[in-house]
Design a protein around this motif. Structure first.
Motif, PDB file in Angstrom:
ATOM      1  N   THR A  27       0.831  -1.119  -0.126  1.00  0.00           N
ATOM      2  CA  THR A  27       0.137  -0.053   0.104  1.00  0.00           C
ATOM      3  C   THR A  27       0.836   1.284   0.117  1.00  0.00           C
ATOM      4  O   THR A  27       0.519   2.262  -0.836  1.00  0.00           O
ATOM      5  CB  THR A  27      -0.930  -0.018   1.410  1.00  0.00           C
ATOM      6  OG1 THR A  27      -1.547  -1.222   1.278  1.00  0.00           O
ATOM      7  CG2 THR A  27      -1.932   1.285   1.137  1.00  0.00           C
TER       8      THR A  27
ATOM      9  N   ILE B  75       1.235   3.443  -3.468  1.00  0.00           N
ATOM     10  CA  ILE B  75       0.499   4.837  -3.448  1.00  0.00           C
ATOM     11  C   ILE B  75       1.636   5.914  -3.671  1.00  0.00           C
ATOM     12  O   ILE B  75       1.322   6.677  -4.426  1.00  0.00           O
ATOM     13  CB  ILE B  75      -0.287   5.011  -2.070  1.00  0.00           C
ATOM     14  CG1 ILE B  75      -1.477   4.499  -2.008  1.00  0.00           C
ATOM     15  CG2 ILE B  75      -0.373   6.627  -1.960  1.00  0.00           C
ATOM     16  CD1 ILE B  75      -2.419   4.548  -0.636  1.00  0.00           C
TER      17      ILE B  75
ATOM     18  N   THR C 233       0.065  -5.849  -5.109  1.00  0.00           N
ATOM     19  CA  THR C 233      -0.416  -4.608  -4.645  1.00  0.00           C
ATOM     20  C   THR C 233       0.171  -3.457  -4.883  1.00  0.00           C
ATOM     21  O   THR C 233      -0.474  -2.405  -5.333  1.00  0.00           O
ATOM     22  CB  THR C 233      -0.462  -4.826  -3.042  1.00  0.00           C
ATOM     23  OG1 THR C 233      -1.163  -6.035  -2.507  1.00  0.00           O
ATOM     24  CG2 THR C 233      -1.250  -3.657  -2.486  1.00  0.00           C
TER      25      THR C 233
ATOM     26  N   LEU D  89      -2.039  -0.738  -7.204  1.00  0.00           N
ATOM     27  CA  LEU D  89      -2.235   0.451  -6.466  1.00  0.00           C
ATOM     28  C   LEU D  89      -1.212   1.443  -7.385  1.00  0.00           C
ATOM     29  O   LEU D  89      -1.884   2.953  -7.386  1.00  0.00           O
ATOM     30  CB  LEU D  89      -1.504   0.469  -5.194  1.00  0.00           C
ATOM     31  CG  LEU D  89      -2.640  -0.238  -4.182  1.00  0.00           C
ATOM     32  CD1 LEU D  89      -2.197   0.002  -2.756  1.00  0.00           C
ATOM     33  CD2 LEU D  89      -4.239  -0.051  -4.440  1.00  0.00           C
TER      34      LEU D  89
ATOM     35  N   VAL E  29      -8.720   4.209  -5.164  1.00  0.00           N
ATOM     36  CA  VAL E  29      -8.040   3.301  -4.230  1.00  0.00           C
ATOM     37  C   VAL E  29      -8.367   2.476  -3.288  1.00  0.00           C
ATOM     38  O   VAL E  29      -8.228   1.417  -3.078  1.00  0.00           O
ATOM     39  CB  VAL E  29      -6.542   4.197  -3.990  1.00  0.00           C
ATOM     40  CG1 VAL E  29      -5.591   3.327  -3.346  1.00  0.00           C
ATOM     41  CG2 VAL E  29      -5.809   4.771  -5.168  1.00  0.00           C
TER      42      VAL E  29
ATOM     43  N   LEU F  36      -8.483  -1.423  -2.630  1.00  0.00           N
ATOM     44  CA  LEU F  36      -7.821  -1.780  -1.282  1.00  0.00           C
ATOM     45  C   LEU F  36      -8.844  -2.744  -0.549  1.00  0.00           C
ATOM     46  O   LEU F  36      -8.232  -3.684  -0.003  1.00  0.00           O
ATOM     47  CB  LEU F  36      -7.502  -0.467  -0.430  1.00  0.00           C
ATOM     48  CG  LEU F  36      -6.441  -0.856   0.403  1.00  0.00           C
ATOM     49  CD1 LEU F  36      -5.144  -1.706  -0.048  1.00  0.00           C
ATOM     50  CD2 LEU F  36      -5.939   0.435   1.161  1.00  0.00           C
TER      51      LEU F  36
END
Length: 319
Positions: free
Chosen positions: A110, A114, A196, A200, A243, A247
């Protein structure tokens, strides 16, 4: 707000009930029994005794009612392919390991995804943008077990060999298997989190580019608001909505563990029990784990829905 939460909780329980029911009837539709699947030499008398002992000689609707009643009382039954251990006991023992691996991978994925997406959007068509694209391609196109094998070979075996030859010690900075201390968690967490990161990073970049071109961003710039405030209070905050949606699905999938990663790195998690129970026709284990997974995933999605109003005050859940 309260009304919305109550409605979503009711919907969550309805979803779990549907999953529970579908799993029960699908498992019983599979030919064979948990007792005779891997033991062709079992006599008919022995099989009949076992079927009677575990209530599998009763009509299907009675088995279903007993199954639902036990689930409502928190009893998932016993696993017929794991030494007749309690399914609840297995979950309590193995799930913390899968959750530990998943949380580490989720935190890494994450944060890295991001940040990479934000930097790629703010520096479009520059080196960081190209790095983000390459990372996304690697994370999506390369299977996790292939990436795991590469890192085990390079960081585990190769680096350890260099350390041993240079410093004359057998110390492994990145062990290739087992789950003991922090060193053992680095490679599997990285491998599990790469998916991930890739997802993302791509989504955050696209969402940021869409927000950057909005009229209210131009208005904020015209008012003389500092660049940092525009980025974090307007661009990033508004770009986070898609997002968060993605998520929510990732949380359930990552935290509940990955059978491939757990097997490759000899991690005693929950994933292997689910796969082995299906092949062994272990009804109680399969149904218990499926219900457990569905509860975890459904309420993860519920939590994400409630976060919408926190991230974006314009979202009014009560309406």
């Amino acid at each position: 707000m309260r009304r919305y939460i109550i409605k979503r909780i009711i919907l969550a329980f309805a979803t779990i009930f549907v999953v529970m029911t579908a799993t029960f009837f699908l498992m019983h539709a599979i030919p064979g029994t948990p007792f005779s699947g891997n033991n062709d030499s079992m006599s008919a008398e022995t099989l009949a005794v076992l079927m009677e002992k575990y209530g599998m000689d009763k009509p299907l609707y009675k088995q279903y009612l007993t199954y639902v009643w036990n689930i409502l009382h928190g009893d998932f039954g016993v696993s017929m392919s794991n030494g007749y251990r309690s399914v609840t006991e297995i979950i309590l023992t193995a799930f913390p390991v899968s959750a530990d691996l998943g949380i580490r991978a989720l935190i890494f994925g994450t944060i890295a995804g991001i940040i990479l997406g934000i930097e790629a959007a703010l520096h479009r068509n520059k080196p960081i943008d190209h790095i983000s694209t390459i990372t996304a391609i690697i994370g999506i196109s390369i299977p996790s077990f292939v990436l795991g094998t590469i890192l085990q070979t390079i960081l585990g075996l190769g680096l350890s060999g260099w350390v041993k030859a240079t410093f004359h010690t057998d110390y492994q900075l990145f062990p290739i298997a087992r789950w003991q201390s922090f060193r053992y968690t680095i490679i599997p967490s990285f491998v599990l989190g790469m998916g991930t990161v890739a997802s993302l990073a791509r989504l955050m970049r696209t969402s940021m580019l869409d927000v950057i071109n909005q009229d209210y961003i131009r208005t904020a710039k015209a008012k003389g608001i500092s660049r940092q405030q525009i980025i974090w209070k307007h661009e990033v905050r508004n770009a986070m909505m898609p997002v968060i949606t993605v998520l929510g699905r990732m949380i359930g999938g990552v935290v509940t563990g990955s059978y491939i990663i757990e097997s490759q790195f000899a991690i005693p998690g929950l994933g292997k029990y689910l796969v082995n129970s299906i092949t062994a026709r272990d009804y109680t284990m399969t149904m218990g784990l499926t219900v457990f997974y569905s509860i975890f995933i459904v309420f993860s999605m519920l939590l994400v829905d409630l976060l919408y109003s926190v991230i974006d005050p314009r979202v009014r859940l009560a309406k």
